[in-house]
Design a protein around this motif. Sequence first.
Motif, mmCIF file in Angstrom:
data_model
loop_
_atom_site.group_PDB
_atom_site.id
_atom_site.type_symbol
_atom_site.label_atom_id
_atom_site.label_comp_id
_atom_site.label_asym_id
_atom_site.label_seq_id
_atom_site.Cartn_x
_atom_site.Cartn_y
_atom_site.Cartn_z
ATOM 1 N N SER A 276 0.826 -1.213 0.000
ATOM 2 C CA SER A 276 0.000 0.000 0.000
ATOM 3 C C SER A 276 0.858 1.260 0.000
ATOM 4 C CB SER A 276 -0.924 0.005 1.226
ATOM 5 O OG SER A 276 -1.836 -1.059 1.161
ATOM 6 N N TRP A 277 2.015 1.192 0.674
ATOM 7 C CA TRP A 277 2.949 2.320 0.706
ATOM 8 C C TRP A 277 4.207 1.942 -0.059
ATOM 9 C CZ3 TRP A 277 2.358 7.225 2.678
ATOM 10 C CH2 TRP A 277 1.201 7.452 3.437
ATOM 11 N N VAL A 304 -5.849 5.228 -12.645
ATOM 12 C CA VAL A 304 -6.850 6.246 -12.319
ATOM 13 C C VAL A 304 -6.282 7.633 -12.599
ATOM 14 C CG1 VAL A 304 -8.028 7.354 -10.381
ATOM 15 C CG2 VAL A 304 -8.083 4.869 -10.617
ATOM 16 N N VAL A 305 -7.054 8.466 -13.283
ATOM 17 C CA VAL A 305 -6.643 9.841 -13.592
ATOM 18 C C VAL A 305 -7.692 10.794 -13.023
ATOM 19 C CG1 VAL A 305 -6.089 11.509 -15.404
ATOM 20 C CG2 VAL A 305 -5.503 9.088 -15.711
ATOM 21 N N PRO A 306 -7.304 11.722 -12.132
ATOM 22 C CA PRO A 306 -8.283 12.665 -11.563
ATOM 23 C C PRO A 306 -8.944 13.506 -12.639
ATOM 24 C CG PRO A 306 -6.208 12.725 -10.336
ATOM 25 C CD PRO A 306 -5.948 11.925 -11.577
ATOM 26 N N ASP A 307 -10.255 13.674 -12.526
ATOM 27 C CA ASP A 307 -11.039 14.503 -13.440
ATOM 28 C C ASP A 307 -11.727 15.574 -12.607
ATOM 29 O OD1 ASP A 307 -12.820 15.669 -15.210
ATOM 30 O OD2 ASP A 307 -13.356 13.792 -16.189
ATOM 31 N N THR A 338 2.372 8.467 -5.735
ATOM 32 C CA THR A 338 1.010 8.043 -5.414
ATOM 33 C C THR A 338 0.207 7.838 -6.700
ATOM 34 O OG1 THR A 338 1.034 9.219 -3.303
ATOM 35 C CG2 THR A 338 -1.120 8.728 -4.256
ATOM 36 N N THR A 339 -0.509 6.719 -6.784
ATOM 37 C CA THR A 339 -1.302 6.399 -7.970
ATOM 38 C C THR A 339 -2.484 5.530 -7.564
ATOM 39 O OG1 THR A 339 0.767 6.324 -9.247
ATOM 40 C CG2 THR A 339 -1.203 5.533 -10.341
ATOM 41 N N GLY A 340 -3.574 5.661 -8.314
ATOM 42 C CA GLY A 340 -4.738 4.811 -8.109
ATOM 43 C C GLY A 340 -4.930 3.869 -9.289
ATOM 44 N N TYR A 341 -5.538 2.712 -9.021
ATOM 45 C CA TYR A 341 -5.752 1.698 -10.052
ATOM 46 C C TYR A 341 -7.158 1.112 -9.922
ATOM 47 C CZ TYR A 341 -0.655 1.877 -10.362
ATOM 48 O OH TYR A 341 0.640 2.306 -10.505
ATOM 49 N N VAL A 342 -7.680 0.618 -11.047
ATOM 50 C CA VAL A 342 -8.916 -0.164 -11.060
ATOM 51 C C VAL A 342 -8.720 -1.336 -12.019
ATOM 52 C CG1 VAL A 342 -10.446 1.790 -10.515
ATOM 53 C CG2 VAL A 342 -9.988 1.199 -12.898
ATOM 54 N N PRO A 359 -11.686 1.957 -6.884
ATOM 55 C CA PRO A 359 -10.278 2.371 -6.993
ATOM 56 C C PRO A 359 -9.497 1.967 -5.745
ATOM 57 C CG PRO A 359 -11.753 4.186 -7.553
ATOM 58 C CD PRO A 359 -12.602 3.115 -6.962
ATOM 59 N N LYS A 360 -8.291 1.485 -5.956
ATOM 60 C CA LYS A 360 -7.372 1.207 -4.853
ATOM 61 C C LYS A 360 -6.081 1.983 -5.112
ATOM 62 C CE LYS A 360 -9.884 -1.470 -2.342
ATOM 63 N NZ LYS A 360 -9.600 -2.893 -2.127
ATOM 64 N N PHE A 361 -5.459 2.429 -4.045
ATOM 65 C CA PHE A 361 -4.328 3.342 -4.184
ATOM 66 C C PHE A 361 -3.058 2.739 -3.603
ATOM 67 C CE2 PHE A 361 -8.129 5.857 -4.291
ATOM 68 C CZ PHE A 361 -7.879 6.791 -5.288
ATOM 69 N N VAL A 362 -1.947 3.090 -4.220
ATOM 70 C CA VAL A 362 -0.633 2.855 -3.637
ATOM 71 C C VAL A 362 -0.071 4.235 -3.338
ATOM 72 C CG1 VAL A 362 0.421 2.682 -5.939
ATOM 73 C CG2 VAL A 362 1.638 1.820 -3.947
ATOM 74 N N TRP A 363 0.333 4.446 -2.083
ATOM 75 C CA TRP A 363 0.691 5.781 -1.622
ATOM 76 C C TRP A 363 2.191 5.946 -1.481
ATOM 77 C CZ3 TRP A 363 -3.481 3.612 1.602
ATOM 78 C CH2 TRP A 363 -4.733 4.068 1.206
#
Length: 629
Positions: A276-277, A304-307, A338-342, A359-363
């Motif tokens: 996760s980190w 994941v890309v912020p909109d 930091t990035t999010g994935y689906v 969405p799940k994130f790696v921080w």
Amino acid sequence: MKKTKHKIMDFRGANNGPLPCTSEKQPYAAVSARLLIQSGNIPQKHSDTLSGLDVRMEQTLLCVMELLLISSLFHCGHAEGPQLSVSPSWLSPGSSVTLRCEIKPLSAGWRFYWYKAVPDLLHKNYSYDLLPGSTAGTEHDSYIIHKQTHTAGYVCRAGRGDPVDYTDYSEVKFVWSAGSHPAASLTVSPDREQHFTVDDISLNCGGSSAEWRVMRFTGGGFLSDCSSWGTMTGSRCSLNSRLYWRGVYWCESGSGEFSNAVNITRERPVLSVSPSWLSPGSSVTLRCEIKPPSAGWRFYWYKVVPDRLYNLYSYNVLPGSTAGTEHDSYIIHGQTHTTGYVCRAGRGDPEYHTDYSQPKFVWSADVHPAASLKLNPDRVQHFRYDSVSLNCRGNSAKWMVRRFTELGHLSRCSYWGTMIGSSCNMNMNWYDSGVYWCESGSGEFSNTVNITVQNDDDDGVILVSPVHPVTEGASVSLSCRRREQNTLSSVSFYHNDKLLQHDGREELNISAVSQSDEGFYKCQHAGKTSQQSWMSVTAAVSRPENSSFPLLLIVGPVAGIVFILLILLCWYRRSKGFSTEQTVNQCENQQQVYSSLLHGDISVYERIRRNENSPDGQQEDDYAVISLT
């Protein structure tokens, strides 16, 4: 005992529509206006002005007066509706149902009235039947129903005083049962709870009634009938899963019965990320899980890309994932920020797909060059009710602060704080502990910070520790504090639950941080222990522009010695009768050698010059051997 039936009617006209402010309603409004004038609430001298307004302005004013009068008639003397809760939400055989009616703000003297909701298809609402023992109200704010077997809806209200002044009715709350009612049943086609994005779904009502409606209650708390999201034809409601929300569905008959309830979801995989980190050089493994497991799936992976325009995310397919992968895992190398994935899955020909996963994130705590997050106050732990500002910085004009709490909720600043420009301001509470980050309008994620909120009483303590990673070799200070005291003495500090310092000092000072100092820290004072916080340590990065400094310490003295030797060599050769021209050329060449040494040209140590005039005609190299003692 005779049951009293209460029917709640919307304020509607003859066509069941809202009462409009039109010309045919003006006489009622005009009477209302005249009554106000005659009663003295509007001075008589202004009545001529009122009558002199143009027709449109008069209609508008009268409509406003009408709405105000209607509002006062409906709400005068009434408290807001209470909040009803039911437990459990889903029935099990032989279980009892507990209703609880809550008045806010809490006050004394209330009696509580309990009702069963009865479907009223004609008026598209419910009528309410008093439950046994509730005619005169109950003193307690709870009511227990034994041996409830079928889906049912309930409401409550409260009253006090003489004559009794009643609150509004609560919203309808349901208890659901999967067991079929003999007079009403719901069947789903295809006959399963989970459905795909291409599924056409039919909800079929069966029983002894000629009139039906299909109701739905979604996770967001919205109650609606089939006409809002599907097509009702006779006793059948048809919908496409692309258009529906997950929720609980049931039938209601024209004769007032509820059918069994069905919980319908769209099939969605579960994505996990590990770790996760991020740590330097680590790889990230994504795993996409279908429940229950079955064969034939291909898996699709997205970043994941912020909109910021729509306050949501768009998804960019990851390399090698356009046609899907056979394996349910995907490894990402070289991830640094930091990035999010689906993920989602598909199978069949033509292929049908599941819904996207959550969405799940790696921080990463490392600062992104295009986006960074700063805290004020600059510490990990905070007291309840502390005012905290989260500030986004970078090359974007638009920002959003998001968080993922310890309770597992992903949300943006506007739900728990105030977003002003690039800053999110909030007041801390115990449920605000979590991971926070910025998202830019151009699609970047900032570094993430971990925030912990002290959840004890006001006399609790917090550890003051750095928010961002500490570089190896740097110094750092940790301290312990109460809400009203900045520093405390006689503090015990712990590293990974091992006592590190307890000698009366106020701070834990580490003069040169190393990798062994990374870990969890907490402090203890006067029997109060803070929560623990992680302190991250990053490796020191050597900078090329500074790497030449130690070399210059060597090159300088050596160059000076070489220069002196070369001058002596020139003097010696001149004294032996060398030509002036040759001597000048050689001295100029030696001056260039000295200049090269000052600029760090190491190759000059290997060969100083070539001798073109050796006695045997061969080229020879002259080497300078320098011994430093």
